[in-house]
Design an enzyme around this catalytic site. Structure first.
Site: not given
Length: 282
Positions: A166-168
């Site tokens: 989700r914050d890759f």
């Protein structure tokens, strides 16, 4: 300890912090501030001559919870999400920040307080910092290829195990510099406070992760061959099969990545930055 309260600390940390009011002592610790946002702070401290990172969650409030729910997002109300992610990554063999302590207090999701303590990883460099340096000193082709395949393997392991970051972004993938001296590419995945964990990853979650990774690598000087090599290693299929079966998915990935780039830089990425435009007639 009530069902809503948790405490996990090794004895040596308890001895250094004190046996009484441990939760309050951890939440009151000060150190070098790495992040300070409403309801959450990340600091680096030295305890017993060892460096640690502590993430302190002070409660998000009902307004933040409702804002996330109305946007169809799962609100992050404590450090337990990151604790579970660290444990899950350990199970599937993806190195990350080692867990050194965890505590939570309170039953209400709006006011629940918590902390997570992890050991400092030492001499590491984020792939974002590394890519920035490549603009001046391009890497050797062999090293770039090895690193590209290592990132593809990490991404495949993460997603095939039912997790999405989700914050890759590449700033959250770090390279172990001492291991590199010995010829080993060892990657760490960090900043796990929003990780989703399911039996099987949802296609949209996979798409968002891959778009974030793609977007954040656009200034790394990757070639069309690099992008295709990554894709083939990530999916473990021949390229013809990938584009036949998953073309629409990868088109969505690229379109989302381009939108993220324009949103941040106020300009469209060049064809060289995106590798090749995936069109309807590919």
């Amino acid at each position: 300890m009530s069902a809503c309260n948790e405490m996990m600390l090794p004895e040596r940390l308890k001895l250094k912090l004190g046996q009484h009011d441990l939760f309050d002592r951890v939440m009151a610790l000060d150190g070098e501030v790495f992040r300070d946002v409403p309801g959450r702070k990340t600091i680096r401290v030295i305890i017993d001559e060892q460096p640690y990172f502590i993430k302190q969650h002070f409660g998000v409030g009902w307004s933040e919870i409702f804002k996330n729910l109305l946007a169809f997002k799962i609100p992050i109300v404590s450090a337990s999400t990151e604790k579970l992610a660290i444990e899950k990554l350990g199970e599937i063999g993806i190195p990350t920040t080692p867990l050194a302590g965890f505590g939570a207090r309170g039953c209400s999701p709006a006011s629940r307080q918590s902390f997570l303590i992890t050991r400092d990883l030492g001499d590491i460099i984020s792939l974002e910092t590394l890519a920035d340096a490549w603009l001046i000193n391009p890497p050797q082709a062999r090293f770039k290829r090895q690193l590209l395949l290592a990132v593809a393997g990490l991404a495949a392991n993460l997603h095939d195990s039912g997790l999405n970051h989700r914050d890759f972004y590449i700033c959250h993938i770090c390279l172990d510099k001492p291991a590199l001296v010995d010829g080993e590419i060892r990657l760490y995945l960090i900043d796990l406070h929003r990780v989703g964990i399911r039996e099987t990853i949802r296609p949209r979650d996979r798409m968002k992760d891959m778009a974030a990774l793609y977007f954040s690598a656009m200034n790394a000087g990757l070639t069309v061959r690099d992008y295709l090599r990554f894709l083939q290693h990530y999916r473990q299929k021949p390229l013809k099969q990938i584009f036949k079966e998953e073309f629409q998915f990868w088109q969505q990935v690229q379109q989302r990545a381009i939108k993220l780039y324009i949103k941040l830089h106020r300009v469209e990425p060049t064809l060289a930055q995106i590798g090749a435009k995936l069109g309807a007639n590919h």
